[in-house]
Write a protein that holds these residues in place. Structure first.
Motif, PDB file in Angstrom:
ATOM      1  N   ILE A  59     -55.473  39.079  16.482  1.00  0.00           N
ATOM      2  CA  ILE A  59     -55.379  37.329  15.879  1.00  0.00           C
ATOM      3  C   ILE A  59     -53.937  36.875  16.268  1.00  0.00           C
ATOM      4  N   ARG A  60     -53.148  37.859  15.752  1.00  0.00           N
ATOM      5  CA  ARG A  60     -51.787  37.088  16.386  1.00  0.00           C
ATOM      6  C   ARG A  60     -52.285  36.732  17.581  1.00  0.00           C
ATOM      7  N   LYS A  61     -51.923  37.699  18.254  1.00  0.00           N
ATOM      8  CA  LYS A  61     -52.322  37.152  20.276  1.00  0.00           C
ATOM      9  C   LYS A  61     -52.407  36.239  20.399  1.00  0.00           C
ATOM     10  N   ALA A  62     -53.534  35.223  19.198  1.00  0.00           N
ATOM     11  CA  ALA A  62     -54.127  34.030  19.815  1.00  0.00           C
ATOM     12  C   ALA A  62     -53.144  32.533  19.908  1.00  0.00           C
ATOM     13  N   SER A  63     -51.832  33.160  19.657  1.00  0.00           N
ATOM     14  CA  SER A  63     -51.152  32.726  19.226  1.00  0.00           C
ATOM     15  C   SER A  63     -51.465  30.509  19.125  1.00  0.00           C
ATOM     16  N   SER A  64     -51.906  29.907  18.404  1.00  0.00           N
ATOM     17  CA  SER A  64     -52.455  29.398  17.825  1.00  0.00           C
ATOM     18  C   SER A  64     -53.573  28.860  18.371  1.00  0.00           C
ATOM     19  N   LEU A  65     -53.973  29.660  19.369  1.00  0.00           N
ATOM     20  CA  LEU A  65     -55.325  29.087  20.169  1.00  0.00           C
ATOM     21  C   LEU A  65     -57.161  29.663  18.959  1.00  0.00           C
ATOM     22  N   PRO A  66     -58.206  29.142  19.303  1.00  0.00           N
ATOM     23  CA  PRO A  66     -59.062  28.526  18.275  1.00  0.00           C
ATOM     24  C   PRO A  66     -59.568  30.898  18.889  1.00  0.00           C
ATOM     25  N   VAL A  67     -60.018  31.943  17.566  1.00  0.00           N
ATOM     26  CA  VAL A  67     -60.285  32.458  17.341  1.00  0.00           C
ATOM     27  C   VAL A  67     -61.918  32.702  17.132  1.00  0.00           C
ATOM     28  N   ASN A  68     -62.739  33.690  17.538  1.00  0.00           N
ATOM     29  CA  ASN A  68     -64.066  33.460  16.832  1.00  0.00           C
ATOM     30  C   ASN A  68     -64.514  34.625  15.830  1.00  0.00           C
ATOM     31  N   LEU A  69     -64.092  34.371  14.436  1.00  0.00           N
ATOM     32  CA  LEU A  69     -64.042  34.778  13.021  1.00  0.00           C
ATOM     33  C   LEU A  69     -65.309  35.382  13.497  1.00  0.00           C
ATOM     34  N   SER A  70     -66.451  35.151  14.069  1.00  0.00           N
ATOM     35  CA  SER A  70     -67.467  35.934  13.551  1.00  0.00           C
ATOM     36  C   SER A  70     -67.662  37.227  14.819  1.00  0.00           C
ATOM     37  N   GLU A  71     -67.296  36.972  15.622  1.00  0.00           N
ATOM     38  CA  GLU A  71     -67.343  38.018  16.592  1.00  0.00           C
ATOM     39  C   GLU A  71     -66.006  39.332  16.098  1.00  0.00           C
ATOM     40  N   LEU A  72     -64.848  38.717  15.903  1.00  0.00           N
ATOM     41  CA  LEU A  72     -64.123  39.589  15.578  1.00  0.00           C
ATOM     42  C   LEU A  72     -64.308  40.133  13.613  1.00  0.00           C
ATOM     43  N   LEU A  73     -65.638  39.694  12.581  1.00  0.00           N
ATOM     44  CA  LEU A  73     -65.615  40.532  11.627  1.00  0.00           C
ATOM     45  C   LEU A  73     -66.463  41.193  11.994  1.00  0.00           C
ATOM     46  N   ALA A  74     -67.649  40.772  12.275  1.00  0.00           N
ATOM     47  CA  ALA A  74     -68.790  41.780  13.567  1.00  0.00           C
ATOM     48  C   ALA A  74     -68.125  43.898  13.194  1.00  0.00           C
ATOM     49  N   ASN A  75     -67.055  42.661  15.009  1.00  0.00           N
ATOM     50  CA  ASN A  75     -66.896  44.075  15.500  1.00  0.00           C
ATOM     51  C   ASN A  75     -65.731  44.842  14.620  1.00  0.00           C
ATOM     52  N   LEU A  76     -65.419  44.468  13.559  1.00  0.00           N
ATOM     53  CA  LEU A  76     -64.641  45.185  12.365  1.00  0.00           C
ATOM     54  C   LEU A  76     -65.802  45.982  11.661  1.00  0.00           C
ATOM     55  N   THR A  77     -66.286  45.219  10.913  1.00  0.00           N
ATOM     56  CA  THR A  77     -67.704  46.086  10.030  1.00  0.00           C
ATOM     57  C   THR A  77     -68.218  46.930  11.025  1.00  0.00           C
ATOM     58  N   ASN A  78     -68.660  46.731  12.242  1.00  0.00           N
ATOM     59  CA  ASN A  78     -69.369  47.936  12.774  1.00  0.00           C
ATOM     60  C   ASN A  78     -67.882  48.800  13.151  1.00  0.00           C
ATOM     61  N   ASP A  79     -67.069  48.448  13.097  1.00  0.00           N
ATOM     62  CA  ASP A  79     -66.323  50.137  14.360  1.00  0.00           C
ATOM     63  C   ASP A  79     -66.012  50.822  12.941  1.00  0.00           C
ATOM     64  N   VAL A  80     -65.987  50.189  12.090  1.00  0.00           N
ATOM     65  CA  VAL A  80     -64.945  50.910  10.273  1.00  0.00           C
ATOM     66  C   VAL A  80     -66.666  51.890  10.750  1.00  0.00           C
ATOM     67  N   PRO A 128     -55.566  30.459  13.806  1.00  0.00           N
ATOM     68  CA  PRO A 128     -54.755  30.412  12.861  1.00  0.00           C
ATOM     69  C   PRO A 128     -53.100  29.907  13.591  1.00  0.00           C
ATOM     70  N   SER A 129     -52.395  30.443  11.938  1.00  0.00           N
ATOM     71  CA  SER A 129     -50.968  30.334  12.281  1.00  0.00           C
ATOM     72  C   SER A 129     -50.675  31.154  11.403  1.00  0.00           C
ATOM     73  N   SER A 130     -49.645  32.260  11.795  1.00  0.00           N
ATOM     74  CA  SER A 130     -48.222  32.698  11.762  1.00  0.00           C
ATOM     75  C   SER A 130     -47.413  32.478  10.494  1.00  0.00           C
ATOM     76  N   THR A 131     -48.121  33.082   9.160  1.00  0.00           N
ATOM     77  CA  THR A 131     -46.984  32.867   8.262  1.00  0.00           C
ATOM     78  C   THR A 131     -45.723  33.237   8.141  1.00  0.00           C
ATOM     79  N   SER A 132     -45.472  33.774   9.078  1.00  0.00           N
ATOM     80  CA  SER A 132     -44.202  34.141   8.836  1.00  0.00           C
ATOM     81  C   SER A 132     -42.708  33.415   9.899  1.00  0.00           C
TER      82      SER A 132
END
Length: 506
Positions: free
Chosen positions: A179-200, A502-506
């Protein structure tokens, strides 16, 4: 006048002559029989005076199947507004009791829990879940008790859940980096969350990740989709040819073979390994070799249980997180309040740890509210009565299927008030209602003997991932705030992927 009378006499003689004709007599008998059948069916479809719950009118042969629609949880909820929270339908010749209120659910899942603890047979479950050798679809009995105890003790106990903490943290960190590497571009949260749960799930159950393999991802997508397909032949046997015509039978057969081939390869990899791994497959193979639980576990049972872990742990977990982020983006004030809570508690930290979660009351309220409005399995897994039972003075015969409409119960105005359709996490802040099976107004994981045994496993992952998503990033929606379209299937997620900036909070 005379000619008309003579003509009438001749006509009557002709009728009497025809009535003596055997062919004509047979035709009359057939017409009478058809009339009797039609009147009987008409009487049955209007309900008659039987001691059974109210029923919508049904069609001959197919019953109420035509009333399910693309989203059965919504169609059945609408019907229950007219016919009551205990409603009797017929799918073909099979009686189906639909439960749509917390009081009725409590009677089924607590008062008469044992009677309704079994599962109906389904062609799709038989084909894809090893004919009831898994935990979720196994009939109630000794085999189910033994398999459930193995799963709870060796994978889903609190001790085992804590032992997988490193896996959760590592996979979550990898997702945050993406997500951090997306650099304020739209990210596919559905795909990221699906991959995360599958990997875990893969790392915990199989020892390594298979999520990056195209064939595995495609296999899981086909599995979750087909588990939610309606099989006509299951309910109307003489219409089973429809499943063949529309290609369902061939799809089930191919997917069954592909799943079995994949799981067989996984077992062979573990049997050939010399490493000292401690994943779930190794535990099951060790139990099989040593017969350490007092009964035999065959190869089919091992594969069925592994498949259960993926079906119950992966798709439903990512679905919940996807809906949480959807509702937060649709309600920016709720997102801001959650971010304030998380960042206040973890103000000196770059990420949220699992021990930080216990004081995040608003986070827990957001998750409860999402489970209320969007239970991942809105109709849950069907139950079946094993004995005749009286339910609210109604006679429910053995062999009746029971569908608990968790979606309707979560939106019941009588329980939740006039704003039951609104997303309002605040309603849970001063409420003791929980989703772990004791409070029947909120039962996304079921209750009673057949409650989902993986609640703790799922909740700890959902909480820490969601807390980090709002802690480490700000979020901007890329879509309009209209009602979000739902998918079809056994687990109901978004029809279209969720994109956000996403936008960084730092």
């Amino acid at each position: 006048m005379y000619k008309r009378a003579e003509h009438q006499k001749l006509h009557n003689k002709t009728i009497l002559k025809n009535l003596k004709n055997p062919d004509m007599q047979m035709m009359i008998m057939i017409l009478l029989l058809c009339s009797v059948i039609f009147i009987t069916i008409l009487f049955l479809t209007k309900g008659g005076k039987s001691n059974t719950p109210s029923s919508p009118p049904r069609l001959p042969l197919i019953g109420n199947l035509h009333q399910l629609g693309h989203h059965p949880h919504r169609s059945l909820c609408f019907l229950s507004h007219r016919y009551g929270p205990l409603m009797l339908l017929h799918f073909g010749s099979i009686p189906v009791l639909v439960v749509s209120s917390m009081e009725a659910a409590k009677e089924v899942l607590k008062t008469h829990d044992r009677v309704f603890a079994s599962r109906p047979r389904s062609k799709i479950f038989q084909k894809l879940l090893y004919d009831g050798h898994d935990v979720a679809s196994a009939p109630y009995g000794e085999y189910w008790r033994q398999m459930k105890s193995v799963c709870v003790l060796h994978l889903l106990s609190n001790k085992m859940v804590r032992s997988f903490r490193n896996v959760r943290e590592e996979e979550m960190s990898l997702m945050m980096d993406k997500i951090r590497k997306a650099s304020s571009l739209p990210v596919n949260l559905s795909e990221l969350l699906a991959n995360l749960t599958n990997d875990v799930i893969c790392r915990v159950a199989l020892g390594r990740k298979y999520g990056c393999e195209t064939d595995f991802k495609e296999l899981m997508e086909r599995l979750t989709r087909l588990l939610g397909v309606f099989s006509v032949g299951t309910y109307v046997l003489w219409l089973a040819w429809i499943d063949w015509i529309r290609g369902l039978d061939s799809q089930l057969e191919k997917l069954r073979n592909d799943i079995d081939e994949f799981l067989e390869r996984v077992l062979e990899d573990h049997e050939d390994s010399d490493g000292d791994r401690t994943d779930f497959v190794d535990v099951l193979l060790k139990i099989q070799r040593e017969k350490s639980v007092g009964f035999d576990i065959d190869r089919v049972s091992i594969k069925a249980i592994i498949l259960d872990v993926f079906v119950g742990g992966s798709d439903t977990s990512y679905t919940l997180m996807e809906w949480v982020m959807t509702e937060l983006l649709r309600h920016p004030e709720c997102l801001s309040r959650l971010q304030e809570e998380v960042r206040t508690i973890c103000k000196e930290k770059s990420s949220v740890l699992e021990e930080d979660i216990q004081d995040m009351n608003y986070l827990k309220a957001v998750i409860k509210e999402t489970l209320r409005l969007h239970p991942p399995l809105p109709l849950m897994v069907p139950h079946e009565s094993t004995h005749d039972v009286r339910l609210r003075d109604y006679r429910i015969p053995a062999g009746t299927q029971v569908m608990i409409n968790a979606w309707a119960i979560g939106r019941d105005v009588a329980t939740w008030g006039p704003d039951a359709e609104e997303f309002r996490p605040e309603r849970h802040l001063h409420s003791s209602v929980d989703f772990r099976g004791q409070d029947f107004e909120l039962i996304p994981f079921g209750a009673g003997r057949r409650i989902c045994p993986a609640i703790s496993f799922a909740v700890v992952l959902n909480e820490v991932v969601l807390a980090n998503l709002v802690h480490q990033f700000g979020w901007i929606s890329t879509e309009y705030q209209a009602e979000v379209a739902e998918s079809t299937g056994i687990a109901i997620h978004r029809m279209f992927p969720l994109y956000a900036i996403p936008s960084s909070t730092s």
